[in-house]
Design a protein around this motif. Structure first.
Motif, PDB file in Angstrom:
ATOM      1  N   ASP A 133       0.819  -1.218   0.000  1.00  0.00           N
ATOM      2  CA  ASP A 133       0.000   0.000   0.000  1.00  0.00           C
ATOM      3  C   ASP A 133       0.852   1.267   0.000  1.00  0.00           C
ATOM      4  O   ASP A 133       0.401   2.326  -0.442  1.00  0.00           O
ATOM      5  N   ASP A 134       2.087   1.149   0.503  1.00  0.00           N
ATOM      6  CA  ASP A 134       2.976   2.318   0.544  1.00  0.00           C
ATOM      7  C   ASP A 134       3.790   2.465  -0.738  1.00  0.00           C
ATOM      8  O   ASP A 134       4.678   3.308  -0.831  1.00  0.00           O
ATOM      9  N   GLU A 136       5.856   0.279  -1.972  1.00  0.00           N
ATOM     10  CA  GLU A 136       7.149  -0.378  -1.849  1.00  0.00           C
ATOM     11  C   GLU A 136       7.046  -1.849  -2.240  1.00  0.00           C
ATOM     12  O   GLU A 136       6.113  -2.548  -1.835  1.00  0.00           O
ATOM     13  N   LYS A 400       5.106  -5.215   8.962  1.00  0.00           N
ATOM     14  CA  LYS A 400       4.296  -4.458   8.009  1.00  0.00           C
ATOM     15  C   LYS A 400       3.159  -5.315   7.466  1.00  0.00           C
ATOM     16  O   LYS A 400       2.055  -4.813   7.233  1.00  0.00           O
ATOM     17  N   SER A 405       2.490  -0.155   7.944  1.00  0.00           N
ATOM     18  CA  SER A 405       3.708   0.662   8.037  1.00  0.00           C
ATOM     19  C   SER A 405       3.814   1.442   9.345  1.00  0.00           C
ATOM     20  O   SER A 405       4.915   1.747   9.807  1.00  0.00           O
ATOM     21  N   LYS A 406       2.673   1.760   9.956  1.00  0.00           N
ATOM     22  CA  LYS A 406       2.691   2.567  11.182  1.00  0.00           C
ATOM     23  C   LYS A 406       3.376   1.851  12.343  1.00  0.00           C
ATOM     24  O   LYS A 406       3.805   2.497  13.320  1.00  0.00           O
TER      25      LYS A 406
END
Length: 472
Positions: A133-134, A136, A400, A405-406
């Motif tokens: 989702d980021d 990457e 992750k 990611s948080k």
């Protein structure tokens, strides 16, 4: 509380006995044999091609890693950073001390078949990698496990793997690594600092732990680009440093090379005595200790290194499978072999009964004097520190996956704190639990790989069809 801890220790002991005495040896070696035959001995047929792909255009300055992945060599360096660790210094020594020189032969056997397993791991990690989702690129066992088994079963199996590897490597494993660094520096410098400056040995371990934690956190927060940049530089340097030192000791004792090799082959198939006949080793001990320590060292089938190989920017998934095989080769047939030969050739086994890192330090001290202990302390720092970086990265991928990611920054901070704690507090339970979760993560990973064996075979055939005739 004491009763609970005793019960926990007993439970972990029972699980470890089941996992590492026979179950995982069958699973990992059996899986390696299965893939070796399915892929028609890929580790032999493609060894030259794999070697050339890895070292043919070697450079310590590659493209900068980022969201789209990293170079093939950076992926290999990150994988080797995790593979080449305390197991290459302490693990080999423990195997020899408890299983005799013959244990080294069985390390070779496990590594040979492990090369086929890791070829499949890396190829599947490449095939089933995704863009998160980021934005990457990411990949690893959780993704190919879900590809192998659709529905709830695949999701549960993937989640179990993610939990096991975070506990085994990210948390407990990194405590073990920092403890090894702290012990090595305490042994090398503690007596001198205490006698001259009144500094307690425990203070040395704590100071080293704090330094390692700060350096590690600096690398962690830099993300995949900083991790790749560090590993591609540190891994060749640390490997070269140790290889040169070990070769010097071997050359100094070159007359013992043939007898040492003979003892390895003889001990693999006949019972032997150690320490002047006080301790006897059977063929079964040589086999189980050698295979277990070999598999623990090169990590083939454990599901750790695919996280790094998934990020390689290659034309075909099997391209990285080729490179991944070299990781096992370097770990076992080069680094671990050198440790074994130094220990056997220096005659350290015939002296005081020692195990683990103390046996390795004694062997190097016999050649370098007191400088040998310092040499191993420095080597241990590089080996264990690089493993911390690699294992953090593998855990982060799964953090992750589970939490998004948080959760990465809190995870990095927790790992840094545990590095400090681990450097000062050697708790056998932590070491044993690390072994246990290392073993448990193998199970979902190998189930996933076996489920994809037909896919791996077809992928390899496709790869061969695209190769020039002279490489087939």
């Amino acid at each position: 509380m004491d009763a609970f801890m005793t019960s926990l220790e007993n439970l972990v002991g029972v699980v470890n006995s089941f996992l590492w005495d026979w179950f995982l040896l069958l699973v990992l070696c059996g899986g390696g044999i299965w893939f070796t035959f399915r892929l028609k001995f890929v580790q032999v047929a493609k060894f030259g091609q794999a070697f050339k792909a890895t070292f043919g255009n070697l450079t310590l300055k590659g493209d900068k890693a980022g969201a789209d992945g990293m170079t093939s060599f950076q992926s290999l360096a990150t994988a080797i950073a995790a593979q080449v660790g305390t197991g290459n210094l302490a693990g080999a020594a423990t195997a020899i001390a408890t299983g005799g020189p013959g244990a080294i032969f069985w390390m070779w056997v496990s590594a040979f078949f492990g090369m086929a397993t890791i070829f499949v791991e890396a190829s599947m990690a490449q095939k089933y990698r995704v863009v998160g989702d980021d934005g990457e690129v990411t990949g690893g066992p959780v993704y190919y496990i879900k590809a192998a088994y659709k529905g709830v079963f695949g999701k549960v199996l993937a989640a179990l793997f993610a939990v096991f590897i975070i506990l085994a490597l990210g948390f407990m494993g990194n405590m073990v690594q920092s403890n090894s660094i702290g012990d090595a520096f305490k042994n090398a410098f503690g007596p001198v600092l205490q006698s001259n400056f009144g500094i307690e040995p425990a203070t040395v371990s704590l100071a080293v732990g704090i330094v390692v934690a700060i350096l590690s956190l600096f690398i962690f927060v830099g993300g995949v680009s900083r991790i790749a940049s560090i590993t591609e530089k540190v891994v060749p340097i640390m490997a070269g440093f140790y290889i040169i030192g070990a070769l010097i000791i071997i050359i100094m004792n070159i007359g013992n090379l043939i007898p040492a090799l003979a003892s390895i082959f003889k001990g693999a198939f006949t019972p032997m005595s150690l320490f002047g006949g006080v301790v006897g080793t059977t063929v079964q001990q040589a086999m189980t200790k050698g295979v277990a320590r070999g598999l623990f060292s090169n990590e083939a089938g454990m599901g750790s290194t695919p996280h790094a190989h998934a990020l390689a920017k290659v034309k075909h998934p099997c391209d990285q499978g080729m490179v991944a095989m070299m990781g096992v080769f370097i770990d076992t047939f080069v680094i671990l072999n050198l440790t074994a030969l130094v220990i056997i050739m220096t005659g350290t086994l015939k002296g005081e009964k020692l195990e683990g890192i103390a046996l390795t330090q004694s062997a190097f001290t016999s050649g370098f004097g007191s400088a040998g202990s310092v040499f191993i302390a420095i080597t241990m720092f590089f080996f264990a520190f690089s493993t911390i970086v690699g294992w953090y990265f593998f855990g982060e991928r799964n953090i992750k996956y589970l939490f998004g990611s948080k959760a990465v920054k809190p995870y990095a901070v927790v790992v840094a704190v545990l590095i400090v704690v681990g450097s000062t507090l050697k708790v056998d339970l932590v070491w044993n639990m690390s072994d246990m979760f290392n073993g448990l993560m193998v199970i979902p990973n190998m189930i996933g790989l076996i489920g994809l064996s037909a896919v791996a075979t077809e992928l390899y055939k496709d790869y061969q069809s695209q190769q020039p005739a002279k490489q087939k």
